[in-house]
Design an enzyme around this catalytic site. Structure first.
Site, PDB file in Angstrom:
ATOM      1  N   CYS A  94      64.156  35.645  27.326  1.00  0.00           N
ATOM      2  CA  CYS A  94      64.269  36.047  25.925  1.00  0.00           C
ATOM      3  C   CYS A  94      63.915  34.890  24.983  1.00  0.00           C
ATOM      4  CB  CYS A  94      65.652  36.629  25.652  1.00  0.00           C
ATOM      5  SG  CYS A  94      65.747  37.558  24.111  1.00  0.00           S
ATOM      6  N   HIS A 219      66.987  40.653  30.094  1.00  0.00           N
ATOM      7  CA  HIS A 219      68.037  39.704  30.479  1.00  0.00           C
ATOM      8  C   HIS A 219      68.564  39.972  31.892  1.00  0.00           C
ATOM      9  CE1 HIS A 219      68.875  37.576  26.646  1.00  0.00           C
ATOM     10  NE2 HIS A 219      68.297  38.651  26.131  1.00  0.00           N
ATOM     11  N   GLU A 221      70.299  38.122  33.724  1.00  0.00           N
ATOM     12  CA  GLU A 221      71.632  37.538  33.955  1.00  0.00           C
ATOM     13  C   GLU A 221      72.761  38.525  33.632  1.00  0.00           C
ATOM     14  OE1 GLU A 221      69.689  36.974  31.487  1.00  0.00           O
ATOM     15  OE2 GLU A 221      70.764  36.632  29.612  1.00  0.00           O
TER      16      GLU A 221
END
Lengths: 252, 84
Positions: A94, A219, A221
């Site tokens: 990002c 994302h 994560e």
């Protein structure tokens, strides 16, 4: 030490002021037995002997001027550029992706979403190249469902560079429909469909020509644990990096 | 020196803000408006010694633009320099 007898892969997580997914990324890395997260600080120049660098998402320096434009000149970025020039693995998520384009470590740029809105939702991603150090644990054509949360994710690059990137396999991830279709079908001139931001060629993630620097807008994560909202589709990126680090350690 | 930098989206680069404004103007009765591009305007005061050649100042401002103020991949820039 990890269970397989190798030392854990040390994954550096670089923190800039205004970054806000640093702890999510730390947590994601820590869910892997073979990996150890290591903090890197924007004012430092020492990469602390890490095997790979992850630049997490957020709003470094308040996104002032352009996203990533100011973070790009932090002391740590010179070290990261040297690390990348020597073949070190660098991944930007990002805002991290935006920083890497501003630093010219990745081609292109990320501009305002075509709908002029901050987009926060799940997207489906098709793995276009599963041969990179960042996607080698996936299969080509795999469809991954993870979140985006950004205002400037509209990928732009000049036509000549784009055709070279396509030919090289540098377009690693594309937004797609849940069944994997539609990826690359649009030109970025319309809103809707699978692309959340109007990105050229539905591009969600790219590599440099050497395939050791990678950036993606979604994302991973936030999608690393079964049983929690978010699913586990983000694991493949961390798995890939950790495997690659271990394999190159064995090769040495 | 009084420096004014004008930054615009590069020709051929999509400008979502420009498109939105272009679509809004006819609703207010302003017809015939095309090619709306939204950019940035940056004012700077640059201290230069009296005997600095004008070309050096221009070169320095140009470098500021290339390195930080604009992203040449997606933006064009021009600037003016006046004695303040």
């Amino acid at each position: 030490m990890s269970g397989n007898g190798h030392r854990p892969a040390r994954l550096g997580i670089c923190v800039f002021p205004g970054i806000n997914t640093d702890h999510d990324t730390w947590h994601a890395v820590a869910t892997f037995a073979g990996a150890e997260p290591v903090w890197l600080w924007h004012k430092d120049t020492d990469l602390r002997g890490v095997d790979a660098v992850i630049i997490p998402g957020g709003f470094s320096y308040g996104d002032y001027l352009r996203c990533g434009a100011i973070a790009r000149f932090s002391p740590i970025m010179a070290s990261i550029a040297d690390f990348a020039a020597g073949g070190g693995l660098v991944m930007g998520i990002c805002n991290g992706f935006q920083i890497l384009t501003e630093a010219h470590l990745l081609p292109g740029a990320l501009i305002r979403n075509i709908g002029l809105k901050f987009v926060c939702r799940y997207v489906d991603l098709r793995v276009e190249n599963a041969g990179t150090p960042f996607t080698q644990a996936a299969e080509p054509g795999d469809v991954l469902r993870i979140v985006v949360k950004h205002n400037e994710g509209n990928y732009r690059v000049d036509p000549r560079t784009l055709s070279r990137m396509r030919a090289n396999g540098q377009v690693v991830l594309r937004y797609c429909a849940p069944d994997g279709t539609e990826a690359g079908a649009r030109t970025g001139a319309t809103i809707g469909g699978s692309s959340p931001n109007g990105a050229l060629d539905d591009i969600a993630g790219v590599c440099n020509e050497e395939f050791n620097v990678f950036g993606m807008m979604p994302h991973p994560e936030n999608s690393v644990e079964a049983g929690l909202a978010g699913g586990v589709d983000g694991r493949v990126f961390f798995r890939s990096i950790i495997d690659r680090v271990r394999d190159s350690a064995v090769a040495r | 020196m009084d420096v004014r930098v004008y930054i615009t989206p590069k020709k051929g680069i999509l400008d979502p803000q420009g498109v939105a404004i272009e679509r809004s103007l006819p609703a207010l009765g302003f017809d015939g408006v095309t090619d709306v591009r939204v950019g940035k305007f940056i004012e700077l005061q640059v201290a230069v010694p009296n005997d600095t050649p004008a070309g050096d100042t221009r070169g320095e401002v140009d470098e500021m633009c290339r390195k930080l103020l604009a992203n040449p991949i997606i933006e064009d820039y021009t600037f003016t320099i006046d004695d303040a």
